[in-house]
Motif scaffolding. Structure first.
Motif, short mmCIF file in Angstrom:
data_model
loop_
_atom_site.label_atom_id
_atom_site.label_comp_id
_atom_site.label_asym_id
_atom_site.label_seq_id
_atom_site.Cartn_x
_atom_site.Cartn_y
_atom_site.Cartn_z
N HIS A 27 0.90 -1.25 0.03
CA HIS A 27 -0.12 0.05 0.01
C HIS A 27 0.77 1.25 -0.10
CE1 HIS A 27 -2.40 -2.91 1.64
NE2 HIS A 27 -4.04 -2.21 1.01
N ASP A 29 0.43 5.41 -0.08
CA ASP A 29 -0.47 6.77 0.06
C ASP A 29 0.45 7.97 0.64
OD1 ASP A 29 -2.02 8.45 1.51
OD2 ASP A 29 -2.94 7.52 2.83
N GLY A 33 1.62 8.17 4.15
CA GLY A 33 2.22 7.21 3.95
C GLY A 33 3.98 7.96 5.04
N TRP A 42 -3.48 -0.37 4.72
CA TRP A 42 -2.98 0.86 4.51
C TRP A 42 -2.41 2.28 5.72
CZ3 TRP A 42 -3.24 2.68 0.23
CH2 TRP A 42 -3.81 2.06 -0.50
N ALA A 45 1.41 2.31 4.98
CA ALA A 45 1.54 2.46 4.15
C ALA A 45 1.98 3.62 3.48
CB ALA A 45 0.39 3.44 3.66
#
Length: 242
Positions: A27, A29, A33, A42, A45
């Protein structure tokens, strides 16, 4: 007893093999992240797309959440992974940041690599300012817009059987004597169900096809070049239903 034990060992080995080959999902982000995080969900991430790609192996998927991913270097995919946005090209933007930087946005060179659902913009490169595809890699459901190249393929350079499917290829510019404003294909490859509009080059404003490529079910409109404003084809490149 011995037979039962042998069957048990065989089942155990099979389970280990299955676990090993089971595909993983990583993942990314840009809003929440951290490249130091694990990237396995998530909550952990990664921040940058390349950090997520670096974790993945053949058969894995890298999911990228909404946002603008401003590049400090291009995204390079050398394994058979799927790199996919979570909510489509309108929500996930890979930005090469030209003229403030000169990054080729995406480089995918594995036969099972798939790049799916991004807006790819602001790229600059020698061959493939926005995207470089090679060896059967696939680009699909993407918008490739406002990229530049100085040799060939301002939007996309596709060599040796790269596949471009269901993409919008818009307003890319091959600089100076460069060819293939929207797409340059070399040694095979296909362009399928794409909109190719407003691109510019010396030769092949929309598409320059060399050596056995194929363009099918595409709309090619409003492109400009000194030779082959829409499409310039040579060496057995074919066009059908365009």
């Amino acid at each position: 007893m011995v037979q039962r034990a042998a069957i048990g060992i065989a089942v155990f080995i099979l389970e280990l093999v299955c676990c090993r080959v089971r595909a993983a999902t990583y993942h990314v982000d840009v809003l929440n992240g951290d490249d130091a995080a694990a990237g396995t969900n998530w909550a952990t991430a990664k921040f940058s797309i390349q950090a997520g790609v670096g974790l993945a192996g053949d058969g894995d998927t890298v999911l990228v959440s909404d946002g603008v991913y401003a590049l400090t270097s291009g995204v390079v995919v050398t394994k058979g992974i799927v790199l996919r946005s979570t909510n489509g090209a309108q929500n996930v933007i890979i930005d090469g940041r030209y003229p403030f930087a000169t990054n080729q946005c995406v480089n995918a060179t594995h036969s099972n690599a798939v790049v799916d659902g991004f807006t790819i913009t602001g790229g600059f490169g020698l061959e493939g300012g926005g995207v470089f595809l090679h060896g059967g890699a696939t680009l699909q459901y993407c918008v490739v817009e406002s990229n530049r190249a100085v040799i060939a393929g301002a939007g996309i350079y596709s060599s040796v059987d790269g596949i471009i499917r269901s993409c919008s290829i818009l307003s890319n510019t091959a600089v100076g004597t460069a060819d293939g404003g929207g797409v340059y294909t070399y040694l095979g490859g296909r362009i399928e169900r794409c909109l190719i509009r407003g691109n510019a080059a010396r030769v092949g404003g929309g598409v320059a096809g060399m050596f056995h490529g194929f363009i099918e079910n595409c709309l090619v409109v409003g492109n400009t070049a000194a030779q082959g404003g829409g499409i310039h084809c040579s060496q057995h490149t074919g066009i059908r239903n365009c």
